[in-house]
Design a protein around this motif. Structure first.
Motif, PDB file in Angstrom:
ATOM      1  N   LYS A  40       0.799  -1.222   0.000  1.00  0.00           N
ATOM      2  CA  LYS A  40       0.000   0.000   0.000  1.00  0.00           C
ATOM      3  C   LYS A  40       0.835   1.277   0.000  1.00  0.00           C
ATOM      4  CE  LYS A  40      -4.106  -1.622   2.391  1.00  0.00           C
ATOM      5  NZ  LYS A  40      -4.756  -1.567   3.710  1.00  0.00           N
ATOM      6  N   GLY A  41       2.116   1.129   0.250  1.00  0.00           N
ATOM      7  CA  GLY A  41       2.959   2.325   0.257  1.00  0.00           C
ATOM      8  C   GLY A  41       2.994   3.063   1.585  1.00  0.00           C
ATOM      9  N   THR A  42       2.358   2.500   2.613  1.00  0.00           N
ATOM     10  CA  THR A  42       2.378   3.178   3.911  1.00  0.00           C
ATOM     11  C   THR A  42       3.729   3.017   4.609  1.00  0.00           C
ATOM     12  OG1 THR A  42       1.135   1.258   4.656  1.00  0.00           O
ATOM     13  CG2 THR A  42      -0.048   3.328   4.544  1.00  0.00           C
ATOM     14  N   LEU A  56       9.261   5.188   7.174  1.00  0.00           N
ATOM     15  CA  LEU A  56      10.594   5.651   6.801  1.00  0.00           C
ATOM     16  C   LEU A  56      10.810   7.135   7.087  1.00  0.00           C
ATOM     17  CD1 LEU A  56      11.082   3.719   3.449  1.00  0.00           C
ATOM     18  CD2 LEU A  56      11.886   3.118   5.718  1.00  0.00           C
ATOM     19  N   THR A  57       9.733   7.883   7.267  1.00  0.00           N
ATOM     20  CA  THR A  57       9.946   9.295   7.610  1.00  0.00           C
ATOM     21  C   THR A  57       9.988   9.505   9.116  1.00  0.00           C
ATOM     22  OG1 THR A  57       7.578   9.748   7.506  1.00  0.00           O
ATOM     23  CG2 THR A  57       8.842  10.231   5.531  1.00  0.00           C
ATOM     24  N   LYS A  58       9.865   8.431   9.880  1.00  0.00           N
ATOM     25  CA  LYS A  58       9.887   8.574  11.339  1.00  0.00           C
ATOM     26  C   LYS A  58      11.315   8.443  11.877  1.00  0.00           C
ATOM     27  CE  LYS A  58       5.462   8.509  12.690  1.00  0.00           C
ATOM     28  NZ  LYS A  58       4.628   8.397  11.590  1.00  0.00           N
ATOM     29  N   ARG A 112      17.144   0.054   0.254  1.00  0.00           N
ATOM     30  CA  ARG A 112      17.756   0.824  -0.833  1.00  0.00           C
ATOM     31  C   ARG A 112      17.062   0.527  -2.156  1.00  0.00           C
ATOM     32  NH1 ARG A 112      22.739   0.308   1.061  1.00  0.00           N
ATOM     33  NH2 ARG A 112      23.291  -1.405  -0.319  1.00  0.00           N
ATOM     34  N   TYR A 142      14.052  -0.592  -2.488  1.00  0.00           N
ATOM     35  CA  TYR A 142      12.676  -0.081  -2.403  1.00  0.00           C
ATOM     36  C   TYR A 142      12.653   1.404  -2.717  1.00  0.00           C
ATOM     37  CZ  TYR A 142       8.389   1.653  -0.157  1.00  0.00           C
ATOM     38  OH  TYR A 142       7.200   2.290   0.110  1.00  0.00           O
ATOM     39  N   THR A 143      13.548   2.131  -2.091  1.00  0.00           N
ATOM     40  CA  THR A 143      13.515   3.581  -2.259  1.00  0.00           C
ATOM     41  C   THR A 143      14.006   4.030  -3.630  1.00  0.00           C
ATOM     42  OG1 THR A 143      15.623   3.653  -1.147  1.00  0.00           O
ATOM     43  CG2 THR A 143      13.703   4.212   0.152  1.00  0.00           C
ATOM     44  N   SER A 144      14.690   3.147  -4.348  1.00  0.00           N
ATOM     45  CA  SER A 144      15.105   3.619  -5.662  1.00  0.00           C
ATOM     46  C   SER A 144      14.185   3.083  -6.744  1.00  0.00           C
ATOM     47  CB  SER A 144      16.546   3.230  -5.947  1.00  0.00           C
ATOM     48  OG  SER A 144      16.654   1.839  -5.946  1.00  0.00           O
ATOM     49  N   ALA A 145      13.248   2.210  -6.358  1.00  0.00           N
ATOM     50  CA  ALA A 145      12.416   1.613  -7.390  1.00  0.00           C
ATOM     51  C   ALA A 145      10.966   2.084  -7.372  1.00  0.00           C
ATOM     52  CB  ALA A 145      12.447   0.099  -7.270  1.00  0.00           C
ATOM     53  N   SER A 146      10.397   2.212  -6.197  1.00  0.00           N
ATOM     54  CA  SER A 146       8.966   2.511  -6.168  1.00  0.00           C
ATOM     55  C   SER A 146       8.720   3.959  -6.545  1.00  0.00           C
ATOM     56  CB  SER A 146       8.417   2.253  -4.779  1.00  0.00           C
ATOM     57  OG  SER A 146       8.925   3.221  -3.905  1.00  0.00           O
ATOM     58  N   SER A 147       7.499   4.243  -6.940  1.00  0.00           N
ATOM     59  CA  SER A 147       7.223   5.628  -7.291  1.00  0.00           C
ATOM     60  C   SER A 147       5.959   6.098  -6.595  1.00  0.00           C
ATOM     61  CB  SER A 147       7.062   5.785  -8.783  1.00  0.00           C
ATOM     62  OG  SER A 147       5.955   5.040  -9.217  1.00  0.00           O
ATOM     63  N   ASP A 195       6.200   4.308   3.617  1.00  0.00           N
ATOM     64  CA  ASP A 195       6.734   5.673   3.540  1.00  0.00           C
ATOM     65  C   ASP A 195       6.613   6.411   4.867  1.00  0.00           C
ATOM     66  OD1 ASP A 195       7.288   5.166   0.950  1.00  0.00           O
ATOM     67  OD2 ASP A 195       5.632   6.318   0.117  1.00  0.00           O
ATOM     68  N   TYR A 196       5.493   6.195   5.556  1.00  0.00           N
ATOM     69  CA  TYR A 196       5.321   6.867   6.845  1.00  0.00           C
ATOM     70  C   TYR A 196       6.364   6.384   7.848  1.00  0.00           C
ATOM     71  CZ  TYR A 196       0.905   9.166   5.744  1.00  0.00           C
ATOM     72  OH  TYR A 196      -0.046   9.964   5.214  1.00  0.00           O
TER      73      TYR A 196
END
Lengths: 325, 262
Positions: free
Chosen positions: B93-95, B100-102, B255, B257-262, B97-98
């Motif tokens: 779901k892309g959550t 990773l910003t913590k 790494r 994940y962060t360079s592949a997903s959009s 991201d939350y």
């Protein structure tokens, strides 16, 4: 606060074909295509600014925002946000920023929002006193009091969004990234969220970068916009200037007791004739002249001069495809 | 460290609240745990109708082994297992991201965010079984035994955590499999019995490649006073190595994940 220079990002995307044969084949041999999502973007944002980030779906807005938040590694170019390089993902950096995505929730689904707030309190190491103070303020501004103790799953979309905002602001970030914060909300709630964002920005001087599909958000909140399409930055500047450059006309709405039979083309481009009402598109510099002609020569009830709707401005920007700046 | 302990407590508290929201029945969980242990003990008893040794271990020894197995399983079900499906969901779901910003270690967050505290019952039952085994054997462990046992049990926990984490990390690529835990369990089940029971290549595999021997066998032997310093040190070393590996793997996955997903 935010400096971006020659930022680019490209992805390697697996090309999928439909059908049995190709599905099996792709197990063994995959074809890749390089997609350049963001191409050589540069801009900077001053502390306390609210900047609107516009562009059609797939233009590269979210990709850029994710790079700014440190979630994606740029292919090339430089970014500093609040003095940090986002992708280094330092804890100090994470503590000074916050991300809200309208389509994704960080609230814990089955229990009241207050529980999520408490988890964030522990994660961000927020001092008890500061936490109480910030929470009280957010509860008041966002009218959260009745929502705090209800399970998140029972909240409406709008109520949930307000709680999302509170959860993201508890640690008082200096920079806030808002990705479609009003998506799916009704007009009334959109209005509420906008008012909150504007007020919060005024009181805390938070730097805000906002993407939205709703022009209302942008016109209400941002003086400055960045327009991106096909991964390139097409415009960076004042929203008013953009309107004037791209749509060098205004809409003249004239109400008559009965619509006279005249050649409208002499005055401007005819947009619509309705019962007792005519709408004309008139070049900006001719607006005073044309309106006074109408007032002099015809019996007129009322005369309105309007800027073209924001949607149209943006549509033009994308159609022309040229760099406006 | 102190900070992470506080965050862990907060996770525990929210899970408690979450659990109460659904009022999942205490009795049902208690019964199923007792039933699980009961069946396991029964199986061992059936074995011992036929023989009085299992891979070189006597009945009471195997009970202690089983107790350790149960304790560790309780720990997995308490802290690790509930997080597996969540990570898959976060990735899909892309959550994520939350998370990773913590400002918190993401590996810590994804492995301990969800806790099922009912499973602490299994840990208690496991400890009970260990004590029962000791009573059966009429053996009172010395202080040194207990110390060695604690150290090697701690290593087991770290080892299990690392293996589990590595498996969980693969969810960045295999996001279609909803529950990867069965892969782990089919391996973990092998530690239910003395390693001496296995023969040939399987034994080599379980000792040296997937260090199953260190997970239950070493702590059990230590508690029975047959520990030796080298094995204990080795278990610490292996646990450390696997923890390091799992961490590297997690970072590698992030790494990509962060360079592949959009």
């Amino acid at each position: 606060m935010i400096h971006v220079q020659h930022l680019s990002k490209s992805f390697r995307v697996h090309v999928r074909q439909a059908g049995w044969f190709d599905a099996v084949r792709s197990l063994f041999k995959r074809e890749y295509r390089i997609v350049e999502a963001v191409k050589d973007i540069s801009f900077s944002i001053q502390p306390g600014e609210i900047v609107g980030f516009l562009g059609p779906n797939g233009a590269g807005k979210t990709t850029t925002m994710k790079m700014l938040a440190g979630l994606l590694h740029p292919t090339s170019g430089e970014i500093t946000v609040g003095g940090f390089v986002p992708f280094e993902q330092k804890a100090e950096f994470k503590k000074m920023m916050s991300l809200v995505m309208g389509q994704k929730s960080q609230l814990i689904w089955d229990i009241p929002p207050m529980e999520t707030f408490l988890v964030n309190k522990a994660i961000y190491e927020i001092d008890d006193r500061v936490f109480r103070q910030t929470l009280d303020e957010l509860v008041e501004l966002l009218e959260l009091q009745p929502l705090l103790t209800k399970p998140t799953r029972s909240l409406s979309l709008g109520q949930r969004m307000r709680c999302e905002l509170a959860a993201a602001l508890l640690h008082r970030p200096a920079i806030l990234f808002l990705d479609e914060p009003t998506i799916g909300l009704d007009v009334h709630t959109q209005e509420k969220v906008r008012r909150f964002i504007a007020q919060y920005n005024r009181e805390h001087q938070t730097t805000i970068l906002l993407t939205s599909h709703y022009m209302g958000d942008v016109t209400a909140l941002c003086d400055r916009v960045l327009i991106i399409n096909y991964g390139t930055l097409m415009y960076d500047g004042d929203l008013k200037v953009l309107t004037e450059t791209l749509t060098p006309y205004k809409l003249l709405e004239i109400h008559f007791p009965s619509v006279p039979d005249v050649s409208w083309d002499d005055y401007g481009e005819l947009v619509a004739v309705e019962e007792g009402k005519v709408t004309l598109r008139v070049p900006r510099e001719q607006v005073p002249e044309v309106s006074s002609q109408f007032l002099r020569n015809f019996q007129v009830y009322d005369l309105n001069i309007q800027d073209p709707p924001m949607e149209e401005v943006i549509k033009r920007a994308f159609q022309e495809g040229a760099h406006v700046s | 460290m102190r900070r992470y302990w506080r965050i862990f407590q907060e996770f525990f508290r929210t899970c408690f609240v979450e659990e109460l929201e659904y009022r999942s029945e205490f009795l049902g969980n208690l019964l199923s745990s007792f039933f699980g242990v009961g069946i396991a003990v029964l199986t061992v008893q059936i074995f011992f109708y036929q023989t009085n040794q299992l891979g070189g271990w006597a009945y009471a020894d195997v009970l202690i082994l089983l107790g350790i197995f149960n304790t560790l399983q309780g720990a997995i079900d308490f802290a690790l297992r509930p997080n597996m499906s969540r990570l898959l969901e976060h990735v899909r779901k892309g959550t994520l991201d939350y998370i990773l910003t913590k400002p918190v270690d993401s590996m810590f967050y994804v492995s301990f965010r969800h806790l099922v505290f009912w499973r602490l019952i299994d840990i208690l039952l496991g400890v009970g079984l260990i004590i029962y085994g000791l009573v059966q054997k009429h053996y009172i462990p010395s202080l040194a035994d207990i110390l060695m046992f604690s150290v090697s049990l701690f290593s087991s926990l770290v080892l299990i955590y690392s293996l589990w984490m590595m498996l969980m990390t693969t969810s960045f690529w295999v996001i279609r499999i909803d529950d990867l835990s069965f892969i782990f369990y089919s391996f973990f089940e092998t530690t239910r019995f003395p390693i001496g029971m296995y023969r040939g290549w399987l034994r080599i595999l379980l000792t040296y490649v997937l260090p199953a021997a260190f997970i239950t066998n070493t702590p059990a032997v230590a508690l029975l006073g047959k520990w030796n310093g080298v094995t204990t040190l080795l278990s610490i070393g292996i646990a450390g190595l696997f923890l390091w590996l799992s961490r590297r793997f997690w970072r590698y996955a992030l790494r990509s994940y962060t360079s592949a997903s959009s």
